[in-house]
Each structure stands twice: as structure tokens, then as C-alpha cells.
Design a protein around this motif. Sequence first.
Motif, PDB file in Angstrom:
ATOM      1  N   GLU A 242      48.872  84.454  75.121  1.00 11.61           N
ATOM      2  CA  GLU A 242      49.302  83.227  75.191  1.00 11.61           C
ATOM      3  C   GLU A 242      48.961  82.554  74.193  1.00 11.61           C
ATOM      4  O   GLU A 242      49.301  81.401  73.977  1.00 11.61           O
TER       5      GLU A 242
ATOM      6  N   ARG B 113      53.827  79.527  70.568  1.00  9.13           N
ATOM      7  CA  ARG B 113      54.726  79.969  70.005  1.00  9.13           C
ATOM      8  C   ARG B 113      54.856  79.161  68.541  1.00  9.13           C
ATOM      9  O   ARG B 113      55.110  79.860  67.217  1.00  9.13           O
TER      10      ARG B 113
ATOM     11  N   ARG C 277      53.597  77.955  76.112  1.00  8.63           N
ATOM     12  CA  ARG C 277      53.782  79.097  75.866  1.00  8.63           C
ATOM     13  C   ARG C 277      54.844  79.044  73.874  1.00  8.63           C
ATOM     14  O   ARG C 277      54.810  79.046  73.330  1.00  8.63           O
TER      15      ARG C 277
END
Lengths: 124, 124
Positions: free
Chosen positions: A90, B27, B23
Motif C-alpha cells: 500500500e 496511488r 491508499r
Amino acid sequence: MDPATAIPLLESLASAIRLDAYRLLMRSGPDGMVAGEIASALGLPPTNLSFHLKAMTHAGLLAVEQEGRFQRYRANLALMQELVAYLTEECCGGNPELCAIPRAAGRAKRTAIASARTGLRRSS
Amino acid sequence: MDPATAIPLLESLASAIRLDAYRLLMRSGPDGMVAGEIASALGLPPTNLSFHLKAMTHAGLLAVEQEGRFQRYRANLALMQELVAYLTEECCGGNPELCAIPRAAGRAKRTAIASARTGLRRSS
DNA sequence: TCAATGCTTCAACTTCTGTTGAACGGTTGC
DNA sequence: GCAACCGTTCAACAGAAGTTGAAGCATTGA
């Protein structure tokens, strides 16, 4: 590991008492420790410790085994390792070396992500 | 990293909303995301999201930057990596390969600990 | 200047977490 | 059997965390 599994583990560790208990059991190795030993090592009343040990056991972070009139607790190191692997994933999408780099170095990789957004940009 | 530093980070991650937010930001890479984008991606009312983003920012897990009338959030990957390193250390004393081994393999190492106890043993 | 926008802060409320003392169940040794 | 011991469960309470709507502040564009 998925988030639904990771969250109870993170909750288990997000408390000074429980983190201390886990570290103690980790250091005590495969023998683990009996509840009374943990209580005296951490200076906690038995009811309070029992509350936290139960929470950690329920989360899977500890294993417990009856031993006569004692309860022996052990750290579940394999699960902890799974959690660390999940967080590593993550953290950097499986590429830990990308984590601490200055912003410009990540530019090539983030093009696809950036193009999916609505055109909001910093003033640059 | 010490426990006092690790615990607020673990608290930050020990919530579905905050873990999802982290998260998402991880990303999205160095560009991060604007608060409104995060809110719509997670389907959260802005007040609620703001509450959680503030908590994560306070813990150091996120960085925030004003951008006109927007607030741009970014994941602090370096800190996350420190946390992972800390947990790895706490998991196996820096020896991850010891984690998942069967109990008998740790016998030599635990002699000192075992001898400190009162002779209690499982029935085996 | 003024309305619209983006986000935060505030106050109020509900829910969850942590702590404590009392009571309980199981095991041990006499 | 019975007292002592270990640890848990239970009930009650205090405090922290999470959620929501209303209000506020700063920025933008007309």
C-alpha cells in the motif's frame, strides 16, 4: 491481505498497551508468556490486560493456550509479516524504492494516473 | 522510530476511511489529490472527510498545500516506509526470516527466557 | 463589489474504547 | 472437599472518536 483484514490488526497495534504487549511477546519468542508475567512486566491490573489480550487474540495477532491454571500467550509473527507486506504494497505499490524519492523522479510513472483526473493542476 | 511516533500513525491507518484515503493518495502519486476529488472518490460528505484528513495530516501521514481555493493532499511515503521498517523490526527483531518458522526451530534462542520462568510446561 | 465555490471549523450528538472493582469459573495442592 | 490461585467476564462509568448540519473564511470570476 485486504483492508478488512488489515484494519483490525492496525487497531490492535494502535494502542501503547497493546503494542507493548505485542513487542514483549515477540521478544519472548516461541515460548510466549503467561498472562501474569505480561501483567507484571507491563505494570497493568489483570482485568485491563485481559481486555487488551482478548482484543489482540480476537484480531489474530496473538495465540492463547491453556496451561494448567495459566494462560500462555504467543505472538502470531506470520500474521504480522503479512501485515507488513500489505503495508509495503500500500505504501509504494510494491516498489519500496519509490517511496522516499523527490517528486520529480516519479513523473513518468504517474502519467496514467494524472490523465485520469479532471485537469486540476498546481499553478506550475 | 519509537512507539510514541508509531502509534499515531497506526491510529491513522486503523480506520477504513483513512486507510482508503491513504491508499488513494498513494496511488495518485506525487500529484496527490484535491479534497473534493478525494471526497467524491470515497463518497464522503466534506465535513467528515475533512475531519479524517486533518487527523492524518496532524499525524504526518499526509501533506497539504493550498492551491487557490483548493487543498491538495499528498501521501507522505517516506514516513510510511519508516513505519514499515519499525514494524519489521518489532515483528522479528530485524530478522524477518524468523517469523513464520515452526516453534521447534526457535528452541536454542529461547533457552534464557524459558529458564527465567517457574518450570511451567505444556503436557508434552 | 458581490455571488459562487471549496473547504474548514464549530457545536451537538451518538457510538466506541478503555478502565476499574466485583463476581465468577477452572485448576491446583493440601 | 476446600481454600488458594489465575485469569476471565460482567457492569458501570469516563473519556475519546466519529458523524452531521450550520456557519465561517478564503479564493475566484463576473
